[in-house]
Write a protein that holds these residues in place. Structure first.
Motif, short mmCIF file in Angstrom:
data_model
loop_
_atom_site.label_atom_id
_atom_site.label_comp_id
_atom_site.label_asym_id
_atom_site.label_seq_id
_atom_site.Cartn_x
_atom_site.Cartn_y
_atom_site.Cartn_z
N ILE A 402 0.86 -1.19 0.00
CA ILE A 402 0.00 0.00 0.00
C ILE A 402 0.90 1.23 0.00
O ILE A 402 1.81 1.34 0.83
CB ILE A 402 -0.89 0.07 1.28
N ILE A 403 0.62 2.17 -0.89
CA ILE A 403 1.39 3.41 -0.86
C ILE A 403 0.45 4.61 -0.88
O ILE A 403 -0.47 4.68 -1.69
CB ILE A 403 2.43 3.47 -1.99
N VAL A 404 0.66 5.51 0.09
CA VAL A 404 -0.09 6.76 0.10
C VAL A 404 0.90 7.86 -0.28
O VAL A 404 1.86 8.13 0.44
CB VAL A 404 -0.72 7.06 1.49
N ASP A 405 0.67 8.45 -1.43
CA ASP A 405 1.59 9.46 -1.98
C ASP A 405 1.05 10.84 -1.58
O ASP A 405 0.26 11.45 -2.30
CB ASP A 405 1.63 9.27 -3.50
N ASP A 411 4.85 7.89 -9.98
CA ASP A 411 4.19 7.46 -11.20
C ASP A 411 3.16 6.37 -10.81
O ASP A 411 3.53 5.22 -10.54
CB ASP A 411 5.27 6.89 -12.15
N ARG A 412 1.91 6.80 -10.78
CA ARG A 412 0.85 5.91 -10.28
C ARG A 412 0.79 4.60 -11.08
O ARG A 412 0.75 3.51 -10.51
CB ARG A 412 -0.50 6.65 -10.38
N TYR A 422 -2.27 2.15 -4.95
CA TYR A 422 -1.78 3.54 -4.88
C TYR A 422 -2.89 4.50 -4.46
O TYR A 422 -3.97 4.51 -5.04
CB TYR A 422 -1.25 3.95 -6.26
N TYR A 423 -2.61 5.30 -3.43
CA TYR A 423 -3.50 6.40 -3.05
C TYR A 423 -2.75 7.71 -3.24
O TYR A 423 -1.70 7.90 -2.63
CB TYR A 423 -3.89 6.31 -1.58
N GLY A 424 -3.25 8.59 -4.06
CA GLY A 424 -2.65 9.92 -4.17
C GLY A 424 -3.57 10.92 -3.47
O GLY A 424 -4.49 10.54 -2.74
N ILE A 425 -3.30 12.20 -3.68
CA ILE A 425 -4.19 13.23 -3.13
C ILE A 425 -4.91 13.85 -4.32
O ILE A 425 -4.32 14.61 -5.09
CB ILE A 425 -3.39 14.33 -2.39
#
Ligand code: UGA
Length: 427
Positions: A402-405, A411-412, A422-425
């Protein structure tokens, strides 16, 4: 030109070193004897790229000196910069006690006409008050000029040497001209205003930049709800020159020693005039909420964070600084610890400062070590060393990928192809 700079914090030290590099003879003053002793040996108390080299060079060429003797420095200088801290008072306003102390010292020691330059961030009207206070004690005429600083931590030397603009707020034409001449070698736009305008330009600029960030963060949250990608939205907005592409990076909120403090201070200035600054109030509220967005994403992913190993990449409030003041990492780490997570943090520079603030977290020097058995990685500060990580290697180490950017820097698609969730904002 002989110049004294009182206060050797970020603003004072950078201004002192840069003014020396422009060919002036600068004497930097501080009440902290240890700090001055260290500076004399070339030891810089803050992490600021390029500053150590600049101080060393100008010390070698005998253009920069350090002392605790403020009286002597004032007597020997024609121009005196005030660059002392204006910490936040209990009611959100700037605490001016250090500024006023310096003003009094200047008044008592002015042995000929002088020009005082106020570089500290101070409420509107302070320049005039500083002059009144100086003139109470001085037999000679002392003019006061407001000259707000717009440097950013991490690029402070470049910001001083290549500014977008210099603002000089002066009532005396002669004093304004002397300071204008000091900055002339920088070949940038120099705006001469009243002291009140100069003082407000500083607060309004920081409040506007903070508002730009909170605005894009709100649009990021909306992007997620409607299936848009905030990186594309910000790019599309920024191409309009009236909007501009800078400061439209959505993320987990702004921090630092300036935006949070100045956003509150300008509200106090307005409130004192019975005029609530509603947009700025909202900016602050949105930012407080935004800092916790990464934690909300983890809460969506895991029914409980108890015992989960969460790796935080970056603790400083932004890259290239060891400054932890109001950093988003503080809110994030505290919330995770409260929910029982095992937090391991990696930061190339800010660890020692972080240790003074954060309780109940572990630290690691290596992202790859920290990733061993981790349940999630949260990128909080986009340090360069975190941008080029070997995620294939990291994926093999993690328990769940799990990655929260928190700064939308990865690069998603690539991460998804490596099996990450992938979790971005806002994307
Ligand atoms: C800020 C201003 O940018 C300077 O012009 C000003 O002189 C300074 O305050 C000050 O008053 O002394 P600084 O606090 O060093 O400088 O840092 P910034 O680079 O402005 O970043 C502030 C925060 O905003 C950071 O937490 C950063 O991560 C965040 N940020 C910035 C975003 O979240 N998005 C962006 O697009 C830009």
């Amino acid at each position: 030109m002989k110049i004294a700079v009182v206060g050797t914090g970020y603003v004072g030290l950078v201004a002192g070193a840069c003014l020396a590099d422009l060919g002036n003879e600068v004497i930097c003053v501080d009440v902290d004897e240890k700090k001055i002793a260290a500076l004399r040996q070339g030891k810089i108390p803050i992490y600021e790229p390029g500053l150590e080299e600049l101080v060393a060079k100008n010390a070698r060429e005998k253009r920069i000196f350090f002392t605790v003797d403020s009286a002597k420095a004032i007597r020997e200088s024609r121009i005196i910069f005030i660059a002392v801290g204006t910490p936040q008072g209990k009611d959100g306003s700037a605490d001016l006690k250090h500024v006023f102390q310096v003003a009094e010292t200047i008044g008592r020691n002015a042995n000929e006409p002088k020009i005082v330059v106020d570089k500290s961030t101070v409420p509107v009207g302070t320049s005039r008050k500083v002059r009144e206070l100086i003139m109470k004690h001085s037999k000679h005429n002392v003019e006061v000029v407001s000259n707000p600083e717009f440097l950013r931590e991490g690029s402070a030397v470049r910001d001083f040497m290549e500014p977008d603009r210099v603002v000089i707020g002066a009532t005396s034409e002669e004093a304004g001209k002397a300071i204008y001449d000091l900055y002339r070698p920088l070949e940038c736009g120099i705006l001469v205003t009243t002291p009140e305008s100069a003082e407000l330009i500083k607060y309004a600029s920081n409040a506007f930049l903070a508002t730009k960030i909170s605005f894009i963060n709100e649009i990021a949250n909306l992007s997620e709800l409607v299936g848009a990608d905030i990186n594309e939205v910000a790019k599309g907005m920024g191409l309009d020159v009236r909007i501009g592409k800078h400061f439209l990076n959505a993320g987990c909120g702004y921090g630092g020693s300036c935006f949070p403090k100045d956003v509150q201070a300008i509200q106090k200035i307005a409130k004192d005039k019975n005029y609530p600054l509603e947009i700025v109030e909202a900016t602050e509220k949105v930012n407080a909420r935004q800092k916790l967005v990464p934690v909300q994403k983890l809460n969506k992913e895991f029914s409980s964070l108890k015992g989960k190993k969460i790796v935080l990449l970056g603790l400083a409030f932004k890259p290239n600084t060891d400054d932890m003041r109001e950093a988003s990492s503080i809110e994030i780490a505290n919330a995770l610890v409260k929910q029982g997570a095992a937090v391991v943090a990696v930061d190339p520079i800010a660890r020692e400062n972080a240790k003074k603030i954060l309780k109940g977290i572990a630290y690691s020097d290596s992202v790859y070590e920290a990733a061993k058995g981790a349940d999630a990685i949260v990128l909080v500060t986009e340090w360069n060393e975190f941008l080029e990580l070997d995620f294939e290697k990291i994926a093999k180490e993690m328990k769940s990928k799990i990655i929260v950017d928190g700064r939308n820097v990865y690069d998603r698609e690539k991460l998804i192809s490596l099996g990450f969730k992938y979790y971005g904002i806002g994307r």
